[in-house]
Design an enzyme around this catalytic site. Sequence first.
Site, short mmCIF file in Angstrom:
data_model
loop_
_atom_site.label_atom_id
_atom_site.label_comp_id
_atom_site.label_asym_id
_atom_site.label_seq_id
_atom_site.Cartn_x
_atom_site.Cartn_y
_atom_site.Cartn_z
N SER A 68 0.86 -1.19 0.00
CA SER A 68 0.00 0.00 0.00
C SER A 68 0.89 1.23 0.00
O SER A 68 2.06 1.16 0.40
CB SER A 68 -0.85 -0.01 1.28
N TYR B 268 -2.51 -0.80 10.41
CA TYR B 268 -2.38 -0.98 8.96
C TYR B 268 -1.05 -0.42 8.46
O TYR B 268 -0.32 -1.07 7.69
CB TYR B 268 -3.56 -0.27 8.28
P1 NAD Z 1 -11.28 -6.47 0.09
O1 NAD Z 1 -11.89 -6.29 1.45
O2 NAD Z 1 -12.11 -6.27 -1.11
O3 NAD Z 1 -10.62 -7.93 -0.02
C1 NAD Z 1 -9.88 -8.48 1.04
C2 NAD Z 1 -9.76 -9.97 0.83
O4 NAD Z 1 -9.06 -10.52 1.96
C3 NAD Z 1 -11.12 -10.69 0.78
O5 NAD Z 1 -11.09 -11.73 -0.18
C4 NAD Z 1 -11.26 -11.27 2.18
O6 NAD Z 1 -12.08 -12.44 2.23
C5 NAD Z 1 -9.79 -11.63 2.46
N1 NAD Z 1 -9.54 -11.83 3.88
C6 NAD Z 1 -9.77 -10.98 4.91
N2 NAD Z 1 -9.46 -11.59 6.08
C7 NAD Z 1 -9.03 -12.83 5.76
C8 NAD Z 1 -8.56 -13.95 6.53
N3 NAD Z 1 -8.50 -13.91 7.87
N4 NAD Z 1 -8.22 -15.07 5.86
C9 NAD Z 1 -8.30 -15.14 4.51
N5 NAD Z 1 -8.72 -14.13 3.75
C10 NAD Z 1 -9.09 -12.99 4.37
O7 NAD Z 1 -9.99 -5.52 0.10
P2 NAD Z 1 -9.07 -4.93 -1.09
O8 NAD Z 1 -9.26 -3.47 -1.09
O9 NAD Z 1 -9.24 -5.70 -2.33
O10 NAD Z 1 -7.63 -5.20 -0.45
C11 NAD Z 1 -6.73 -6.17 -0.94
C12 NAD Z 1 -5.32 -5.78 -0.52
O11 NAD Z 1 -4.97 -4.54 -1.13
C13 NAD Z 1 -5.17 -5.57 1.00
O12 NAD Z 1 -3.92 -6.08 1.44
C14 NAD Z 1 -5.19 -4.07 1.12
O13 NAD Z 1 -4.52 -3.62 2.28
C15 NAD Z 1 -4.48 -3.66 -0.15
N6 NAD Z 1 -4.75 -2.28 -0.57
C16 NAD Z 1 -6.00 -1.86 -0.87
C17 NAD Z 1 -6.19 -0.56 -1.27
C18 NAD Z 1 -7.55 -0.03 -1.62
O14 NAD Z 1 -7.68 1.19 -1.77
N7 NAD Z 1 -8.56 -0.85 -1.77
C19 NAD Z 1 -5.12 0.33 -1.35
C20 NAD Z 1 -3.85 -0.13 -1.04
C21 NAD Z 1 -3.67 -1.45 -0.66
#
Ligand code: NAD
Length: 263
Positions: free
Chosen positions: A145, A158
């Site tokens: 991130s 985070y």
């Molecule tokens: P999201 O909530 O859409 O997806 C998260 C995924 O993680 C889901 O499939 C969920 O089931 C899984 N998950 C959560 N807890 C879990 C557990 N205990 N065991 C197994 N799976 C688990 O989120 P996203 O936005 O797609 O985020 C994905 C990654 O990208 C994360 O690491 C997040 O920090 C990173 N990220 C997201 C953004 C953003 O703006 N969306 C920005 C930077 C980084």
Amino acid sequence: MDLNLKGHVALITGSTSGIGHAMATALAAEGVNIVLNGLGDPATIEQVRADIAKTHGVQVLYHGADMTRPAEIADMVAYAAKELGRLDILLNNAGIQHVAPIEDFPIDQWDKIIAINMSSAFHGTRAAIPIMKAQKRGRIVNLASAHALVASPFKAAYVAAKHGVAGLTKTAALELATFGVTCNAICPGYVMTPLVEAQIADQAKSRNMTPEEVMKNVILAAQPTKEFVTFDQLAGLLLYLVSDAGASTNGAILSVDGGWTSA
Ligand code: NAD
């Protein structure tokens, strides 16, 4: 451009939703066989699995490892290699968020975020390394991130976890460099996914703002382009990293944030 990824095998943690699901789909479109992982309703997950397999004509399996449980993570990595014959790509993507001032930050949320957002990448990487070394090829990509590089208030766990992932990425890169295995981190700014939708609600509460004010003045305030990063933009970088063209990109902490971390 043919990326030569047909028949490769990728394991993507947290791929039942958001970025992980989009990256799994992008890899499947290149002929990569996939192991999905994540939480959710079993019927919905089966639908996601079947849709990707049917649309792209690749094998798609699902493993329900909980990212807070190291033994389940190791079992999932072994399952991917056993069922699909190899493991070329590990995308450590699962992540959650909790927004609160440090003095009020719930201890159980701190522990959970450190486990899911940081330690799970260590456990997955640890289990994948012997397989990738034996293949003399592997690609480990950590979905970090912008918060691996800079902080924001109210996101202590985070930000700490993502900075930790950056350190893990660089260490793995150094250890694996002579084995044909690379490790890099992709650092997106804001991408509109369920995780961000939930943050808008949480931030509105902790900052005493409306959701619209949070979106305009907090979320996109950090992103100089004033636009969300798209799944396609992330997939473009991921496909480069896992292809042969990415072989010399190792230990890189790669920003995809519209310039946010240049400030
Ligand atoms: P999201 O909530 O859409 O997806 C998260 C995924 O993680 C889901 O499939 C969920 O089931 C899984 N998950 C959560 N807890 C879990 C557990 N205990 N065991 C197994 N799976 C688990 O989120 P996203 O936005 O797609 O985020 C994905 C990654 O990208 C994360 O690491 C997040 O920090 C990173 N990220 C997201 C953004 C953003 O703006 N969306 C920005 C930077 C980084």
